[in-house]
Design an enzyme around this catalytic site. Sequence first.
Site, PDB file in Angstrom:
ATOM      1  N   SER A 106       0.816  -1.213   0.000  1.00 36.76           N
ATOM      2  CA  SER A 106       0.000   0.000   0.000  1.00 36.76           C
ATOM      3  C   SER A 106       0.849   1.262   0.000  1.00 36.76           C
ATOM      4  CB  SER A 106      -0.874  -0.008   1.262  1.00 36.76           C
ATOM      5  OG  SER A 106      -1.456   1.252   1.490  1.00 36.76           O
ATOM      6  N   TYR A 130      -2.400   5.763  -4.467  1.00 35.41           N
ATOM      7  CA  TYR A 130      -3.394   6.842  -4.436  1.00 35.41           C
ATOM      8  C   TYR A 130      -2.783   8.013  -5.190  1.00 35.41           C
ATOM      9  CZ  TYR A 130      -5.781   4.471  -0.567  1.00 35.41           C
ATOM     10  OH  TYR A 130      -6.453   3.579   0.213  1.00 35.41           O
ATOM     11  N   THR A 156      -6.137   2.685  -6.788  1.00 38.59           N
ATOM     12  CA  THR A 156      -7.367   2.639  -5.997  1.00 38.59           C
ATOM     13  C   THR A 156      -8.300   3.747  -6.448  1.00 38.59           C
ATOM     14  OG1 THR A 156      -6.270   1.666  -4.106  1.00 38.59           O
ATOM     15  CG2 THR A 156      -8.320   2.828  -3.680  1.00 38.59           C
ATOM     16  N   LYS A 219      -8.625  -0.813  -8.852  1.00 38.47           N
ATOM     17  CA  LYS A 219      -9.245  -1.429  -7.663  1.00 38.47           C
ATOM     18  C   LYS A 219     -10.396  -0.553  -7.186  1.00 38.47           C
ATOM     19  CE  LYS A 219      -8.115  -2.681  -2.865  1.00 38.47           C
ATOM     20  NZ  LYS A 219      -8.492  -1.508  -2.083  1.00 38.47           N
ATOM     21  N   HIS A 243     -13.441  -1.613  -0.788  1.00 43.61           N
ATOM     22  CA  HIS A 243     -12.503  -1.132   0.228  1.00 43.61           C
ATOM     23  C   HIS A 243     -12.859  -1.719   1.597  1.00 43.61           C
ATOM     24  CE1 HIS A 243      -9.392   2.195   0.041  1.00 43.61           C
ATOM     25  NE2 HIS A 243      -9.300   1.813   1.283  1.00 43.61           N
TER      26      HIS A 243
END
Lengths: 348, 348, 348, 348
Positions: A106, A130, A156, A219, A243
């Site tokens: 992440s 992100y 994401t 995602k 999520h």
Amino acid sequence: MSMVCLSDFEAYAKKYLPKIAWDYFAAGADDCTTRDENILAYKRIRFRPHMLRDVSVMDIRTKILGSEISFPVGIAPTGFHQLAWPDGEKSTARAARAMNTCYIASTYSTCTLEEISTAAPGGLRWFQLYIHRNRAASQQLVQRAEALGFQGLVLTADLPYTGKRRDDVRNGFRLPPHMKVKNLERAFEVCKMSFLDPSVTWNDIYWLQSLTRLPIIIKGILTREDAELAVKHGVQGIIVSNHGGRQLDEGPATIDALVEVVEAVRGRVEVYVDGGIRKGSDVLKALALGAKCVFIGRPALWGLAYKGEEGLQDVLKILQDEFRLSMALAGCASVSEIGQHLVQFSRL
Amino acid sequence: MSMVCLSDFEAYAKKYLPKIAWDYFAAGADDCTTRDENILAYKRIRFRPHMLRDVSVMDIRTKILGSEISFPVGIAPTGFHQLAWPDGEKSTARAARAMNTCYIASTYSTCTLEEISTAAPGGLRWFQLYIHRNRAASQQLVQRAEALGFQGLVLTADLPYTGKRRDDVRNGFRLPPHMKVKNLERAFEVCKMSFLDPSVTWNDIYWLQSLTRLPIIIKGILTREDAELAVKHGVQGIIVSNHGGRQLDEGPATIDALVEVVEAVRGRVEVYVDGGIRKGSDVLKALALGAKCVFIGRPALWGLAYKGEEGLQDVLKILQDEFRLSMALAGCASVSEIGQHLVQFSRL
Amino acid sequence: MSMVCLSDFEAYAKKYLPKIAWDYFAAGADDCTTRDENILAYKRIRFRPHMLRDVSVMDIRTKILGSEISFPVGIAPTGFHQLAWPDGEKSTARAARAMNTCYIASTYSTCTLEEISTAAPGGLRWFQLYIHRNRAASQQLVQRAEALGFQGLVLTADLPYTGKRRDDVRNGFRLPPHMKVKNLERAFEVCKMSFLDPSVTWNDIYWLQSLTRLPIIIKGILTREDAELAVKHGVQGIIVSNHGGRQLDEGPATIDALVEVVEAVRGRVEVYVDGGIRKGSDVLKALALGAKCVFIGRPALWGLAYKGEEGLQDVLKILQDEFRLSMALAGCASVSEIGQHLVQFSRL
Amino acid sequence: MSMVCLSDFEAYAKKYLPKIAWDYFAAGADDCTTRDENILAYKRIRFRPHMLRDVSVMDIRTKILGSEISFPVGIAPTGFHQLAWPDGEKSTARAARAMNTCYIASTYSTCTLEEISTAAPGGLRWFQLYIHRNRAASQQLVQRAEALGFQGLVLTADLPYTGKRRDDVRNGFRLPPHMKVKNLERAFEVCKMSFLDPSVTWNDIYWLQSLTRLPIIIKGILTREDAELAVKHGVQGIIVSNHGGRQLDEGPATIDALVEVVEAVRGRVEVYVDGGIRKGSDVLKALALGAKCVFIGRPALWGLAYKGEEGLQDVLKILQDEFRLSMALAGCASVSEIGQHLVQFSRL
């Protein structure tokens, strides 16, 4: 305490993690309806098992974007692994490599991409992104990941703003001072997250493609319309995800959304799913409904909380054994034999 | 106590209000099935969120009968606000004005229309009317409201008699002696309510139209047949409502009835809904199903019970933030982008 | 203790009746699924109420087989009223007459037909019959009833053998020595009930018709096939009933069965229903689905247990008030306005 | 303690059996969803009872593969009866013979086939087989059974590997040292079960047919596809079974699967069902949906645990009485009158 199934790890983590960390990992948005639906929706799917197939030799391997993994379960991107275990994402990376599966690191890791790479050289890893308001920062992250040998870029799409997780608000959740979101240059304020860019659109996929030769996996897709857009914009994979129920509450359970996404995609890109996987038979259901692989989020954190790298391996081994057994009991000796004929939706 | 969501205010009000007042506000008719269904029905609706829309600039304003409000949530007419807070409806009026939204003042207010007007000059207000057996009394009320600048007349259609609310019967509910239904000349006996006229019919809409130039909104419609009649009789708006489940128990949840009313009305008049709104995402669902605006009843009273004008503002701000966030997470940057494609009814 | 709704009487009876009597009245067969379904099935029916009808003058009277009753609720046949109140069926008869409704006296009464008649001369009463192995005994009962002015003969069709009510078996239920099933000549053994004739068939309807000029109502019909047979054999009425869930467990709820029976009968005979009526709005639902009248069993016993004749009147008055109010709130001023447009089956 | 229904025996067994034995008998795979669904699915089936049939003479006998049994309930194969009662399968055999029904003795018996035969000469018995990796061992067992007068061979098809029963894993379940799986030559390790052959396929049916003239019944079929294969491979009977929910969790309830198997089989072979039978009316439902006979597993063990042979007879007698009564109350005087018209699936 004997660890027999994933909920044993959940119980352990709930008991031994600091409340603020447990709450952060467990949190769902608003009433947590979608978080819980992710699990309940699996229970509404019934198997149609077939008997008297030769299942003496079982092959549970699969490939995702061309890379072989030992079984169709990877590690979903979740933040702040040091909240679960001191070595944080380094332990995660080692466990994933040991089990020969894929780990999606992440943006919100508490270790740098470099630390993760060094901890488990040669492991199959994707990087989750992100997009920053400061695009240069994002560009730099993508290029670092590619240089470090990450083999996929996971964008994401469902977090233009952070969902409302009541317990985190009540707890005033923020990282303890000795932890950092190290991949971002300056100190990071969880509760503000002001660096997230809510103006991101489908066109930014083209921008990402201009930065990297890595395959892009999107995602957070939950509808056929968005699945169609994803294919049209040239992504290589879709992770059906809500999520973990942490963003928009009362959206669909991911296993339900998977059906319509798979239908829309018609095999043009790989489709994965996360959310609600708690047993090996859940993996079998997801594959029967068209997923190429599933990713686990919270169960991986429970494994870390139990015993770090070793605990996460325990979680993965249990899932692996359960998946193999449920395949055999359903009459499938290899992943290629899994298909929609194996399942039906219950009337209840 | 930190106030994070509307149920925090509910818990506060239940704890600190006198039991007889709490019971009166909470009451549903008979088994309270419809009261509770109003809430449960929202939970059966699933979002279909869309990703990667530019939601960096959010516009949540809307208009009702031509007046702009800051977001599509107004204050439904409920009685006896002094039971919740000493300043009663004066506080309600001030909070609604501060938040730039619409307040529907009830015939059963414990302040006069004049007091309400004076407390918050310039606020957008509608007046809710029960028709008296003594029509002159009703005529006088309507004309006072119009003269005071109220901008809409809401006729409640679902109370020819008062529903059977068991707890009120057990408690022998009546107003404390120091409170009065001040808009009615003489002392008012709640439990008798003998002034209500059960002979009111659709023709009385024509009579009301002859008394005032105010737009008439009819409240309490639950079927397509009645929606058609409302349009035919020239009302300007319909509030789909079951009186918070306080009248006929086991009628439809309002969000379910909204669907058929909107279908029948085909855009000829504005349609609103009240009952069961507890989260910003409920507002989004109602708008997706065709409501122009929603109204909150009990949550406004909980806000008053918490801290009067300020408490009600807190409630409205939370709803506003939640509504804005859920819009963004569903992929809508302005109210005009909200539509039926955003929702589906769950199989469960 | 204030008696506001029927469940208040239930709670009273449960608290003050001897356990063995409460258990007997409350008993359902086997798992009590059908007993409870009778109630739950009403909750799945939703009203479609209509507004702004003139409901200032309410007329809730109806007629059954030509006799006017004050509202469409009669007393179903149940046994052993002395278990609930010393005066037993005499009190029941008086309460029914006082409320101007119909009382169906059971073969298993603890008072004789003559005592019942004398207690409340002029009341509207039907007599419920089980056919004996000794047909002469049945013939004598029918003819006594007719001579005493009973105006209908109700044949119970669903008890060739007694259902298995576990609590009665555990309790070794039998009447206390000072009570008798007085209508049967010799002492009566409840647990044996060997006098019941399980060879009764539809042809016995013809035999009954040869004995009496009373109209024959058949009780216990649950399917369209049997409804058709009942009409073909010349009965005047059908009571859709599952014996309060005391016979075959897991048959249909009576309100569900009513729909198919009414459809099959197509108005050729009157159709009634018992089982699960707990509120005035349940009566409205039954009428909307085609019942001419409903009958209450256990609630009547609770009323007796509370205060004998007076208690049963209280129960009937509450039902009457609730029925009138729900009619008004649904937009019906008289029973003739009630129709299927008032209800729909909920999806849940 | 009075034993009125099967759950009384369950409560007894739970209270008095050693925990490890209770857990073993009660165990379901994984979350025990299918184990519990077996029971719940019966509750979703509603009877359509018919009245006024002559049910004075009841005939509840039936035939399975040509042998008459006193009523359509046999004893399913379950292992390790000595865990429930010291005499183990000898008591089971005696009780089955006393009640004139069929007992399917398990490979995993704690008595030898010879002991079982000697204990109850002349009883109707089938032998249940798991196929060994060592085929000679299986051949020898089949031929012993045939020589001893067993009249059917039941091949279990759903256990290529043992299901994951969490409590057994936690308990480290294994037989106490003084018990043996006597039909297998050498000491038997329950937790390994390595002798099971997961390579068994439909072709092994032909091999079995070459070993014996006994009719072959296949146990564990849940889909129409497998039912078709079973018929094609020449079996004489099919037991629709999910192994009491002990193998693949979240497969269908057996009573639901029965419907599709019966449809596929179209009367070509006899179809039986086990799993979830707890009342006589469950037997009636299974027969109405096309089963020729049902088999009980856990309830037989509870009966043994209560009082050995006598306790199992008690269980069978209760089921027999309940079955006879439910037939009569549904309007059937003999098993041949039972048909699909008697049942419908509930909407809930």
